[in-house]
Design an enzyme around this catalytic site. Structure first.
Site, PDB file in Angstrom:
ATOM      1  N   GLU A 298       0.600  -5.654   0.957  1.00 33.36           N
ATOM      2  CA  GLU A 298       0.195  -5.116  -0.344  1.00 33.36           C
ATOM      3  C   GLU A 298       0.158  -6.211  -1.400  1.00 33.36           C
ATOM      4  OE1 GLU A 298      -1.207  -3.261  -3.189  1.00 33.36           O
ATOM      5  OE2 GLU A 298      -0.709  -1.875  -1.578  1.00 33.36           O
ATOM      6  N   ASP A 302      -3.197  -7.779  -3.370  1.00 29.99           N
ATOM      7  CA  ASP A 302      -3.286  -7.681  -4.826  1.00 29.99           C
ATOM      8  C   ASP A 302      -3.525  -9.040  -5.456  1.00 29.99           C
ATOM      9  OD1 ASP A 302      -2.794  -5.010  -4.508  1.00 29.99           O
ATOM     10  OD2 ASP A 302      -0.741  -5.052  -5.283  1.00 29.99           O
ATOM     11  N   SER A 498      -5.896   0.379  -3.549  1.00 27.83           N
ATOM     12  CA  SER A 498      -4.967  -0.712  -3.832  1.00 27.83           C
ATOM     13  C   SER A 498      -5.722  -2.004  -4.115  1.00 27.83           C
ATOM     14  CB  SER A 498      -4.054  -0.923  -2.628  1.00 27.83           C
ATOM     15  OG  SER A 498      -2.753  -1.209  -3.027  1.00 27.83           O
TER      16      SER A 498
END
EC number: 3.4.14.10
Length: 575
Positions: A298, A302, A498
């Site tokens: 994650e 990002d 995301s």
């Protein structure tokens, strides 16, 4: 004489009465009334019984401000184009004045805490002055203070444990003064919004030519959504940021997630070679850690996509911990830290959220108004909309009825929510793009025209399954299917809103760079500007849907819709 004698007596009585009001007797602190409770333990959590003896928690007591709507009123003034105070952002100290509680609120709450033996040395003021934090309160003491029964709960999917209670109370005298107490009944365990790419059905690909023809020819296999494709699609490839020391982009990480510099370098070397010196600063918040040898997917996606869009803008990654006892609230902990800073990144991306129904309404209002404080200070906050369409699973409530499940903090009216798309020119809605309507927050004024138009077209479909007067999400969208990242030195593809959130955050950061370069203030809270421009600068998405709850979901149609919002960005048109 009789008249003046009466006046004299009344004066004495009044003086005594006012004196009594100035120093009120302590209310009956044992007159407890429920503040919030659940009928059952929230979904995906199970009780493990009472926590170990000696367990300590940090309690946040959110106090109602003296001027209840002052922050939100100020937010709209500085965020609405055409208002005399547009982009006249406030300082940290000015915001603190807006959120300050009434003196009698502080007096009563401190009296209550003193009654229960809470040491004044363990109490501090946070969040700009509207919250008392009690440091290191024993669970036994918290149970007494709040009429609660704290237990240890485990998340059935992640295995992580937190200390929470399914109900708590406050003395009747404090209900009007205290908005909420955390952690109590809010079972916050932020879920990241990425997933394994789905097998996409083939779609008709329009003919094209030039460099991107080869890139797009295999779009159905999601082999082409690289940084160069995104920069071409959203028209940022000819813009280079130049205010490197003034404009900053922030990425928020929770759950012990943090990125790898080595993976970022490898990613940039392959997909944006002129930016292979890209780097980031890690700020550890509330026990957050940074071990570059153990990165998280994650955090990697990002930072890699924010950098890919906004390089060479400086990036800060906030590694937010859960505190030594594992009971702190993630959003509250990070907001406590960031609101205390004199200088905050102009753009912030958050790819974590929870089902709105898993948190109390009071807690949601509290956190939402903390986000409003960021907007008043000139910060654009982008959050992902979720990957469950209109809701995961059957969407059954405790009473057996079906209700669509929007996700928080996206349902907060003071953040900008990013949904997902796929394909290319024209883009279509990703079938997992989270969208819907808040059950806690009413529709904000900036959405009135756009959302009302959608609802008129929708008619009676799904009537009663969602809150037709609620804040609609998302606000905007971007590519979210099959984007390559590097993780532990290997390349792999990821899917989810995301990734869409940092992509849009990167584009907003470029706009802020241009504003700063031309001597103006950054965009701040985006939504009044986005909706007020009648979709100007955005590409409307009119195909696709977001199934969930064993239903077809909403459809993307001309104008705003609860699948892709107002559409996807076109940088130079927005500029």
């Amino acid at each position: 004489m009789h008249y003046y004698h009466c006046i004299s007596v009344l004066s004495v009585l009044a003086t005594g009465l006012l004196g009594g009001l100035a120093k009120p007797l302590s209310p009956p602190w044992d007159d407890m009334h429920v503040k919030h409770s659940w009928n059952t333990v929230p979904r995906n959590w199970e009780s493990l019984g009472h926590p170990p003896s000696g367990t300590l928690i940090d309690l946040y007591i959110a106090l109602k401000p003296q001027r209840e709507k002052a922050v939100v009123d100020a937010l709209y003034k500085v965020s609405e184009p055409g208002h005399p105070r547009y982009r006249a952002y406030l300082t940290k100290e000015q915001v603190a004045e807006l959120v300050a509680p009434r003196p009698e609120t502080l007096e009563l709450v401190h009296s209550w805490l003193e009654h229960h033996g809470i040491s004044s040395s363990s109490i501090s003021m946070t969040h700009g002055g509207n919250t008392l934090m009690l440091k290191g309160v024993s669970v036994t003491q918290a149970n007494t203070l709040l009429g609660a029964s704290y237990q240890l709960y485990r998340h059935v999917e992640r295995g992580e444990t937190i200390v929470r209670t399914v109900g708590y109370s406050l003395p009747r005298a404090l209900h009007w003064h205290v908005l909420t107490v955390a952690p109590t009944t809010t079972f916050v365990f932020p879920r990241t919004q990425w997933q394994t790419p789905r097998n996409l059905s083939d779609r008709v690909v329009k003919s094209t030519s030039g460099e991107h023809a080869t890139m797009l020819s295999s779009r159905a296999k999601v082999d082409s959504v690289t940084p160069s494709f995104l920069r071409w699609l959203y028209d940022t490839e000819t813009y280079t940021p130049s205010t490197r020391g003034e404009n900053v982009l922030g990425i928020v990480g929770f759950l012990g997630d943090y990125p790898s510099q080595a993976d970022l370098t490898a990613f940039m070397q392959k997909y944006r070679s002129e930016a292979d010196d890209a780097t980031f600063t890690v700020v550890e918040v509330n026990g957050g850690r940074y071990d570059p040898t153990h990165p998280n997917e994650e955090a990697n996606m990002d930072i890699q996509y924010a950098e890919a869009m906004a390089y060479p803008t400086p990036h800060i990654f906030y590694s937010t911990g859960k505190g030594p006892s594992g009971t702190d609230n993630y959003f509250v902990s990070w907001l406590e830290f960031i609101l205390d800073q004199e200088n905050i990144p102009q753009t912030i991306s958050i790819s974590y959220n929870n089902e709105e129904r898993s948190i109390s309404r009071e807690y949601a209002i509290y956190v939402c108004e903390l986000f409003a404080e960021l907007g008043v200070r000139g910060v654009s906050v982008l959050v992902s909309s979720g990957n469950d369409g209109i809701g995961k699973g059957t969407c059954l409530r405790d009473d057996g009825t079906v209700r669509f499940i929007p996700r928080f903090p996206g349902t907060c009216p003071y953040v900008t929510v990013v949904g997902g798309t796929t394909d290319y020119k024209p883009e279509v809605a990703a079938d997992f793009s989270g969208g819907g309507f808040s059950d806690y927050f009413k529709r904000p004024s900036y959405q009135e025209e756009a959302v009302s138009t959608f609802l008129r077209d929708l008619g009676n479909q799904y009537q009663g399954l969602y809150n037709a007067s609620g804040r609609g999400i998302p606000d905007i969208a971007a590519q979210a299917v099959g984007l390559p990242i590097f993780f532990n030195g290997n390349e792999q593809k990821e899917t989810g809103t995301s990734i869409a959130a940092p992509v849009v955050a990167g584009i907003i950061s470029l706009l802020n760079d241009w504003l700063i370069l031309t001597g103006r203030e950054p965009l701040g809270f985006l939504n009044p500007w986005l909706y007020g421009r009648n979709f100007g600068g955005l590409v409307d998405i009119t195909e696709g849907s977001n199934p969930g709850c064993n239903m077809d979901g909403f459809s993307a149609i001309p104008g705003w819709d609860p699948v892709t919002g107002l559409g996807t960005p076109d940088f130079h048109n927005m500029l």
